[in-house]
Design a protein around this motif. Structure first.
Motif, mmCIF file in Angstrom:
data_model
loop_
_atom_site.group_PDB
_atom_site.id
_atom_site.type_symbol
_atom_site.label_atom_id
_atom_site.label_comp_id
_atom_site.label_asym_id
_atom_site.label_seq_id
_atom_site.Cartn_x
_atom_site.Cartn_y
_atom_site.Cartn_z
ATOM 1 N N SER A 1 -42.130 -61.197 27.728
ATOM 2 C CA SER A 1 -40.858 -60.752 28.305
ATOM 3 C C SER A 1 -40.230 -59.638 27.475
ATOM 4 O O SER A 1 -39.649 -58.687 28.031
ATOM 5 N N GLN A 2 -40.354 -59.741 26.147
ATOM 6 C CA GLN A 2 -39.799 -58.697 25.282
ATOM 7 C C GLN A 2 -40.490 -57.356 25.512
ATOM 8 O O GLN A 2 -39.849 -56.303 25.506
ATOM 9 N N MET A 3 -41.805 -57.373 25.747
ATOM 10 C CA MET A 3 -42.527 -56.116 25.960
ATOM 11 C C MET A 3 -42.241 -55.526 27.335
ATOM 12 O O MET A 3 -42.258 -54.309 27.512
ATOM 13 N N LEU A 4 -41.967 -56.388 28.320
ATOM 14 C CA LEU A 4 -41.668 -55.896 29.667
ATOM 15 C C LEU A 4 -40.225 -55.407 29.793
ATOM 16 O O LEU A 4 -39.919 -54.589 30.671
ATOM 17 N N ALA A 5 -39.339 -55.893 28.921
ATOM 18 C CA ALA A 5 -37.919 -55.567 29.058
ATOM 19 C C ALA A 5 -37.630 -54.063 29.079
ATOM 20 O O ALA A 5 -36.871 -53.602 29.940
ATOM 21 N N PRO A 6 -38.217 -53.254 28.176
ATOM 22 C CA PRO A 6 -37.907 -51.820 28.259
ATOM 23 C C PRO A 6 -38.479 -51.142 29.495
ATOM 24 O O PRO A 6 -37.934 -50.134 29.939
ATOM 25 N N VAL A 7 -39.554 -51.692 30.053
ATOM 26 C CA VAL A 7 -40.078 -51.144 31.307
ATOM 27 C C VAL A 7 -39.077 -51.405 32.420
ATOM 28 O O VAL A 7 -38.689 -50.504 33.175
ATOM 29 N N ALA A 8 -38.630 -52.647 32.510
ATOM 30 C CA ALA A 8 -37.721 -53.043 33.584
ATOM 31 C C ALA A 8 -36.359 -52.383 33.441
ATOM 32 O O ALA A 8 -35.788 -51.883 34.421
ATOM 33 N N SER A 9 -35.834 -52.360 32.214
ATOM 34 C CA SER A 9 -34.480 -51.834 32.023
ATOM 35 C C SER A 9 -34.413 -50.322 32.185
ATOM 36 O O SER A 9 -33.320 -49.771 32.337
ATOM 37 N N SER A 10 -35.559 -49.656 32.186
ATOM 38 C CA SER A 10 -35.592 -48.205 32.364
ATOM 39 C C SER A 10 -35.697 -47.783 33.822
ATOM 40 O O SER A 10 -35.651 -46.594 34.123
ATOM 41 N N LEU A 11 -35.839 -48.755 34.726
ATOM 42 C CA LEU A 11 -35.946 -48.418 36.146
ATOM 43 C C LEU A 11 -34.606 -47.926 36.679
ATOM 44 O O LEU A 11 -33.546 -48.400 36.260
ATOM 45 N N PRO A 12 -34.625 -46.992 37.637
ATOM 46 C CA PRO A 12 -33.370 -46.586 38.280
ATOM 47 C C PRO A 12 -32.723 -47.786 38.982
ATOM 48 O O PRO A 12 -33.428 -48.681 39.466
#
Length: 343
Positions: free
Chosen positions: A81-92
């Motif tokens: 979840s920590q590694m996916l968080a910056p991917v998800a939080s960077s989405l428009p």
């Protein structure tokens, strides 16, 4: 060519009956012993932290080799979840992410926090990807029942609609041959099939994915020169996937590096053949069809109590017994489990 599994099984020390690698893997002796040495050094202050940090470099390289990708595209983290968080939080804002409804929540909740999530049955995931889909996310192997995702169909649909593909490979890396370069993002918790201590995780971030990501957990270790990034401005992050590194949990990495290197030495193809053969032996003996997975579920009356009474350690998921088979599993482990269920 991989090594002969029987010839290396002596590197593990399992109590008979461990059929739960899908919960956590057992360390090979070189990994366990390296970790004990590091703990002993820590206890008395015998060394600097740098040898522990060197294990992080080794583990990153070993994971990159296993996944068939360049080391500069691999990040070091602690959890999926920590590694996916910056991917998800960077989405428009308002981006749509399509996921299986059965998905383990470490690959669901990060998206749900930041995006418009739509879930469908895994078997219908590919057809749910459309022009409005920004990301399609799924596990290569489902945690609950060991099902393998229909990867080719999902990738075709994603490419047709220019959607990013993010996969959780925690239940795949280590027994299933994986080419991470097929995906935009691949993350893996290393404490299961990679047999590392919990707290080591690795991720492949393609240049395409990184272009749209913000390193929201930026830290000294993510610096272009970590040793020169201890104090003060300016922001000076690595230009590759290391910009998304967490400062490593040293002892987890000390235990991870030898385990990953050993897996590469054995060869994932050989591990795959061994693990799936044992799973097939288990299912066939119970008059079930083999599935091609190293994780299987069976619905037997009173199964949990029967297995516990026989000293077989497994899991219960969605009301069924989940059994998983890895390098240290023997035919006798399988036969004892079958005996417990059928006696």
């Amino acid at each position: 060519m991989g090594m002969d599994i029987a010839g290396v099984q002596g590197l593990w020390d399992p109590m008979p009956g461990w059929l739960d690698t899908a919960s956590y893997g057992l360390p090979p002796r070189p990994a366990f012993e390296d970790l004990q040495r590091a703990l002993a050094d820590w206890r008395v202050g015998r060394t600097s932290w740098r040898p522990w940090n060197d294990a992080t470099t080794r583990a990153r390289a070993a994971f990159a080799t296993m996944m068939g990708v360049p080391g500069e595209d691999v990040m070091v983290g602690a959890t999926v979840s920590q590694m996916l968080a910056p991917v998800a939080s960077s989405l428009p804002p308002g981006s749509r992410v399509v996921l299986p409804e059965e998905e383990f929540t470490s690959n669901l909740f990060p998206w749900a926090v930041s995006a418009d999530v739509r879930t469908v049955p895994l078997d219908h995931l590919a057809e749910a990807v459309d022009a409005g889909t920004r990301v399609v996310a799924f596990s290569l192997v489902q945690s609950a029942d060991g099902r393998l995702a229909p990867v080719d169909d999902i990738l075709s649909a994603a490419r047709a609609h220019d959607a990013l593909v993010a996969v959780d490979a925690s239940q795949a890396c280590g027994w299933l041959p994986v080419d991470a370069s097929r995906f935009d993002v691949l993350v893996c918790g290393a404490y299961k099939w990679l047999m590392a201590p919990r707290g080591a995780a690795y991720g492949y971030l393609s240049p395409r994915a990184r272009a749209g990501m913000r390193p929201t957990a930026a830290n000294w270790y993510a610096g272009s020169d970590p040793g020169g990034s201890f104090y003060g401005p300016p922001l000076r992050l690595a230009q590759d996937a290391r910009a998304f590194d967490l400062s490593p949990a040293w002892f987890c990495q000390v235990g991870a590096a030898p385990a990953l290197e050993l897996l590469n030495e054995i060869g994932i193809e050989a591990v795959h053949a061994h693990d799936t053969a044992l799973a097939a032996r288990f299912l066939t003996a119970l008059d079930r069809e083999p599935t091609g997975s190293a994780i299987v579920t069976v619905d037997f009356p009173d199964a949990e109590r029967r297995l516990e009474a026989a000293g077989i350690r497994s899991s219960v998921r969605a009301g069924k017994v989940r059994a998983s088979f890895h390098l240290y599993t023997t035919p006798d482990d399988v036969d004892q489990a079958v005996k417990a269920l059928t006696a």
